[in-house]
Design a protein around this motif. Structure first.
Motif, short mmCIF file in Angstrom:
data_model
loop_
_atom_site.label_atom_id
_atom_site.label_comp_id
_atom_site.label_asym_id
_atom_site.label_seq_id
_atom_site.Cartn_x
_atom_site.Cartn_y
_atom_site.Cartn_z
N ALA A 23 0.81 -1.21 0.00
CA ALA A 23 0.00 0.00 0.00
C ALA A 23 0.84 1.26 0.00
O ALA A 23 0.31 2.36 -0.12
N GLU A 24 2.13 1.12 0.14
CA GLU A 24 2.97 2.32 0.28
C GLU A 24 3.83 2.59 -0.95
O GLU A 24 4.06 3.74 -1.33
N GLY A 93 -4.42 -5.53 6.77
CA GLY A 93 -3.64 -4.39 7.29
C GLY A 93 -3.92 -3.16 6.45
O GLY A 93 -3.91 -2.03 6.95
N GLY A 94 -4.21 -3.39 5.17
CA GLY A 94 -4.59 -2.30 4.26
C GLY A 94 -3.56 -1.19 4.21
O GLY A 94 -2.36 -1.44 4.09
N VAL A 96 -2.49 2.69 6.21
CA VAL A 96 -2.62 3.25 7.56
C VAL A 96 -3.87 4.11 7.75
O VAL A 96 -4.39 4.23 8.85
N GLU A 117 -3.54 -8.50 12.01
CA GLU A 117 -2.53 -7.85 12.85
C GLU A 117 -2.92 -8.09 14.30
O GLU A 117 -4.10 -8.08 14.64
N PHE A 128 -0.49 3.02 13.12
CA PHE A 128 -1.08 1.85 12.45
C PHE A 128 -1.71 1.03 13.58
O PHE A 128 -1.03 0.32 14.29
N GLU A 152 0.18 -11.23 11.32
CA GLU A 152 1.25 -10.34 10.83
C GLU A 152 1.78 -9.59 12.05
O GLU A 152 1.05 -8.81 12.67
N PHE A 154 4.87 -7.28 13.90
CA PHE A 154 5.95 -6.34 13.60
C PHE A 154 6.83 -6.06 14.80
O PHE A 154 7.79 -5.30 14.71
N GLU A 236 6.10 -4.91 -2.17
CA GLU A 236 5.61 -4.36 -0.90
C GLU A 236 6.77 -4.16 0.08
O GLU A 236 6.74 -3.23 0.89
N1 KMH Z 1 0.34 -1.26 4.65
C1 KMH Z 1 0.66 -1.42 6.02
C2 KMH Z 1 0.15 -0.29 6.82
C3 KMH Z 1 -0.38 -6.21 6.12
O1 KMH Z 1 -0.64 -6.27 4.94
O2 KMH Z 1 -0.85 -7.02 6.94
C4 KMH Z 1 0.14 -2.70 6.58
C5 KMH Z 1 0.52 -3.91 5.86
C6 KMH Z 1 0.51 -5.14 6.66
O3 KMH Z 1 0.80 -3.95 4.69
#
Ligand code: KMH
Ligand code: ZN
Length: 295
Positions: A23-24, A93-94, A96, A117, A128, A152, A154, A236
């Motif tokens: 997503a980033e 997680g999408g 933020v 998460e 997040f 997931e 971190f 990603e």
């Molecule tokens: N894009 C991150 C804020 C996931 O996919 O579980 C969260 C993320 C983690 O990518």
């Protein structure tokens, strides 16, 4: 068997997961980033050919904006299933800025798996947030849909929370743990951090390693040597294949990870082996050619 052995999957082939979009990351970072369902599905098919057994999915609008539109997930998963038996896993997680409901949009696609998460953090400069009731919502929804889960995590607190949820019956067995290293705000990509993240895991837990940043390749190598069940690559997490050289595609990153695994003396799991290791049966519909005609 000592404690370290109880989390070793050394005797098994290594599951390769590809995370093709996230997503980033943007096309300014790597112009080969797939956006549309068609682009993602074609990319994932090439990754499956290169050795990937799992696709961790986020979706984008055509212009690259991270999206929570369930139609895009439905289309992406359907197009992937037309081409490959690869395990489809949607992110919850999408991005933020997404609400929890938006983060769960991918479940509409009836994927094989979903992430959950188990804690909150700073994700770089942004909060997040996943509070325990959010995680329980994901567990409930996936349970109702028969979608398998991967946690997931971190930071060490996220692993401890997953274990607490398991003990309370709030997370189903088997626990599939994806340990993520190197996100600013999370645990660092170091051997000591790997030890710390592994320590709370119950014996026999499947664990995979994701790492971002310049220590990615070293940490993935260490994980393979330490008996990881799987490792993850893809845009990603990293857009470079080596310092200063952009990856031409996600498939190139997967092929490179497969080489790394074989160089370190382990084999790469086929898709069938991946499904057996993760206990995730295929949900792919039989092809129309094989099904009886209506008339
Ligand atoms: N894009 C991150 C804020 C996931 O996919 O579980 C969260 C993320 C983690 O990518
Ligand atoms: Zn993700």
């Amino acid at each position: 068997m000592d404690e370290a052995d109880t989390v070793s999957w050394d005797e098994h082939p290594v599951v390769l997961t590809v995370a093709p979009t996230g997503a980033e990351v943007t096309r300014d970072d790597n112009p080969a980033l797939p956006h549309t369902p068609d682009e993602i599905a074609a990319d994932v098919a090439a990754c499956a050919e290169a050795g990937a057994g799992v696709a961790h999915l986020h979706v984008r609008e055509e212009d690259g904006t991270p999206s929570a539109r369930s139609e895009l997930f439905v289309e992406t998963v359907a197009l992937i299933r037309e081409r490959s038996e690869i395990v489809t896993m949607v992110s919850t997680g999408g991005a933020v800025w997404m609400s929890m409901e938006e983060r769960m949009a991918g479940l509409e696609a009836a994927p094989d798996m979903a992430g959950v998460e188990t804690g909150s953090m700073n994700f770089g400069e942004e909060p997040f947030i996943t509070i325990p009731s959010d995680a329980r919502r994901v567990v409930e929804r996936t349970g109702a849909l028969g979608v398998a889960l991967e946690a997931e995590m971190f930071d060490v607190g996220h692993v401890l929370q997953a274990v607490r949820m398991l003990e309370r019956g709030e997370l189903p067995l088997p626990l599939r743990a994806n340990l993520v290293f190197g996100v600013p705000g999370g645990v660092d990509a170091s051997p000591e951090a790997l030890d710390a993240m592994l320590r709370p895991l119950p014996p026999g837990t499947y664990w995979s390693v994701t790492a971002v940043g310049r220590h990615q390749r070293r940490l993935l190598a260490l994980a393979v040597l330490r008996g990881a069940g799987g490792i993850r690559v893809g845009f990603e997490d990293a857009v470079y294949i080596r310092r200063g050289r952009l990856a031409a595609s996600n498939a190139e990153l997967v092929a490179d990870a497969a080489d790394l695994v074989r160089t370190l003396g382990r084999s790469v799991a086929t898709i069938d082996e991946t499904r057996a290791i993760l206990s995730v049966p295929s949900r792919r519909r039989p092809s129309t050619a094989a099904s009886p005609t209506a008339s």
